[in-house]
Design an enzyme around this catalytic site. Sequence first.
Site, PDB file in Angstrom:
ATOM      1  N   GLY A  11      85.581 100.961 -73.764  1.00 24.66           N
ATOM      2  CA  GLY A  11      84.888 101.314 -74.455  1.00 24.66           C
ATOM      3  C   GLY A  11      84.794 102.687 -74.625  1.00 24.66           C
ATOM      4  N   LEU A  12      85.319 104.029 -74.822  1.00 25.71           N
ATOM      5  CA  LEU A  12      84.591 104.719 -74.763  1.00 25.71           C
ATOM      6  C   LEU A  12      85.803 106.242 -74.686  1.00 25.71           C
ATOM      7  CD1 LEU A  12      82.222 105.698 -71.373  1.00 25.71           C
ATOM      8  CD2 LEU A  12      81.607 105.575 -73.693  1.00 25.71           C
ATOM      9  N   SER A  44      91.518 105.702 -74.774  1.00 23.11           N
ATOM     10  CA  SER A  44      93.014 105.407 -75.148  1.00 23.11           C
ATOM     11  C   SER A  44      93.371 106.699 -75.814  1.00 23.11           C
ATOM     12  CB  SER A  44      93.144 104.616 -75.951  1.00 23.11           C
ATOM     13  OG  SER A  44      92.529 103.310 -75.320  1.00 23.11           O
ATOM     14  N   GLY A  54      88.960 100.987 -70.306  1.00 20.18           N
ATOM     15  CA  GLY A  54      88.403  99.728 -70.298  1.00 20.18           C
ATOM     16  C   GLY A  54      86.741  99.818 -70.735  1.00 20.18           C
ATOM     17  N   GLU A 114      99.159 103.897 -81.346  1.00 15.66           N
ATOM     18  CA  GLU A 114      98.311 102.641 -81.657  1.00 15.66           C
ATOM     19  C   GLU A 114      98.218 101.590 -81.973  1.00 15.66           C
ATOM     20  OE1 GLU A 114      94.623 103.673 -79.611  1.00 15.66           O
ATOM     21  OE2 GLU A 114      94.408 101.908 -78.907  1.00 15.66           O
ATOM     22  N   ASP A 167      88.972 106.656 -83.328  1.00 16.85           N
ATOM     23  CA  ASP A 167      88.853 107.332 -81.933  1.00 16.85           C
ATOM     24  C   ASP A 167      89.721 108.583 -81.948  1.00 16.85           C
ATOM     25  OD1 ASP A 167      87.041 104.615 -81.305  1.00 16.85           O
ATOM     26  OD2 ASP A 167      88.478 103.998 -80.288  1.00 16.85           O
ATOM     27  N   GLU A 226      79.933 100.773 -86.698  1.00 17.17           N
ATOM     28  CA  GLU A 226      80.753 100.676 -85.436  1.00 17.17           C
ATOM     29  C   GLU A 226      81.195  99.128 -86.748  1.00 17.17           C
ATOM     30  OE1 GLU A 226      81.899 101.220 -82.866  1.00 17.17           O
ATOM     31  OE2 GLU A 226      80.094 101.195 -82.126  1.00 17.17           O
ATOM     32  N   HIS A 227      82.666  98.522 -86.286  1.00 19.36           N
ATOM     33  CA  HIS A 227      83.993  98.240 -87.232  1.00 19.36           C
ATOM     34  C   HIS A 227      83.392  98.330 -88.325  1.00 19.36           C
ATOM     35  CE1 HIS A 227      84.645  95.948 -83.809  1.00 19.36           C
ATOM     36  NE2 HIS A 227      83.891  95.807 -83.577  1.00 19.36           N
ATOM     37  N   THR A 228      83.504  99.691 -88.949  1.00 21.44           N
ATOM     38  CA  THR A 228      83.295 100.206 -90.474  1.00 21.44           C
ATOM     39  C   THR A 228      84.602 101.320 -90.683  1.00 21.44           C
ATOM     40  OG1 THR A 228      81.717 101.789 -89.631  1.00 21.44           O
ATOM     41  CG2 THR A 228      80.898 100.033 -90.869  1.00 21.44           C
TER      42      THR A 228
HETATM   43  C1  GLA Z   1      87.794 100.398 -81.892  1.00 21.26           C
HETATM   44  C2  GLA Z   1      88.509 101.505 -82.433  1.00 21.26           C
HETATM   45  C3  GLA Z   1      87.866 102.030 -83.374  1.00 21.26           C
HETATM   46  C4  GLA Z   1      86.687 101.372 -83.590  1.00 21.26           C
HETATM   47  C5  GLA Z   1      85.748 100.734 -82.729  1.00 21.26           C
HETATM   48  C6  GLA Z   1      84.935  99.574 -83.635  1.00 21.26           C
HETATM   49  O1  GLA Z   1      86.971 101.489 -80.041  1.00 21.26           O
HETATM   50  O2  GLA Z   1      89.597 101.541 -81.294  1.00 21.26           O
HETATM   51  O3  GLA Z   1      88.970 101.962 -84.425  1.00 21.26           O
HETATM   52  O4  GLA Z   1      87.021 100.065 -84.687  1.00 21.26           O
HETATM   53  O5  GLA Z   1      86.940  99.902 -81.754  1.00 21.26           O
HETATM   54  O6  GLA Z   1      83.526 100.426 -84.130  1.00 21.26           O
END
Ligand code: GLA
Length: 393
Positions: free
Chosen positions: A121-122, A125, A119, A155, A167, A30-32
Amino acid sequence: MILDAFRKRYGRDSGVRVFRAPGRVNLIGEHTDYNLGFVLPIALDLSSFVAVADSPDGALRIHSEEKQQTREWPAADIGSLAPAHDWTDYVIGVARELVLAGFSIAPKLLLVRSTVPEGSGLSSSAALEVSSALALLGGREIPPLSLAKLCQRAEVGFVGTPCGIMDQYVSVFAREHAALRIDCRSLESEAVILPDGIEILAVNSMVKHALGQSAYKERTEECAAAVDAIRRLDGKVQSLRDVTVAQLERCMPSMPKIIARRARHVVTENERVSLFVNACQRGDVERMGQLMVESHVSLQHDYEVSSPELDFLVDAAIGIDGVLGARMTGGGFGGCTVNLLRQGAGERFRATITHAYQERFGIIPQIFDCRPSHGAGEVKNFERIPTRATLSD
Ligand code: GLA
């Protein structure tokens, strides 16, 4: 049937084609992605479906069932529209990128049906972007990587969210029955087969804190600051992807504390992705679960993108029999947790977590089975498209 909805909306159903793109749940990493590291998402059955047919006039019309809104523009103007700061930006942003990539946008009628909760987190978008792009292309060929990149550019450049590639990439490339390990620098990926005997469930906290948008951008800036600081000691470092845990430990004392912690999350999270993939390949489900919990703790304390609701859901989950691990998934500040369970533990898990969450926050969480589904494409069998009535199941 989606055709009935299309006919009701546009008065016809001949020549309609439907394109689907899935949402995703990220197992770890995550956030990588925007640090050019590794991620391991799976695509979901929850998807965005776009039904499309030629328009009788010069307009591009889009109807969203979820929003109950129809909007239209002259198709000829698509390349020069400004953002409207609503859901249409995802579609228009993609259309604009298609124009920039040399594709013409013909007048079309579009109907959007999505089962990815917004909204949560799945990645509703990315699902909307990719399915719209395919619908606008209407079967014209595009290399899959160009499609994913083009949707990400929409995006970042049009919607204004500085996201990574995860994503859109997984929505395009996902494979059934497998997670996808993506190298966000080389943009190569490999399917990682998940061991037997597990279930994956996503729990939606139903809360999205407004802070998320600005904090995401702030994190990308903090990561850039970390790279600058480390580069002063090692000129070869281009991104946090290049930094090892040992190297970071040497650099940390000379870095501002917050920046050092942000970097520590990213560097250790990249390592956890590799360890998780190894554990997966050995069938070591306990280790997989542990790594998920370690990831959550790191996101909670070092990266600070969790929320009280997510922390509660993770703590409650790991106390339930048969739960191997849990963590927040996606950008954070609300949305979902992803939970790894032993096969058969799902029913008890659903009841227990629902009860605990409702008692603590007065909210009933949505819970989704996450079976790895395949990536985006045309849907030929319309019977398989969910009806509106099943959307909130
Ligand atoms: C969101 C962003 C992704 C990713 C995650 C965190 O979903 O769209 O690109 O950075 O946060 O892992």
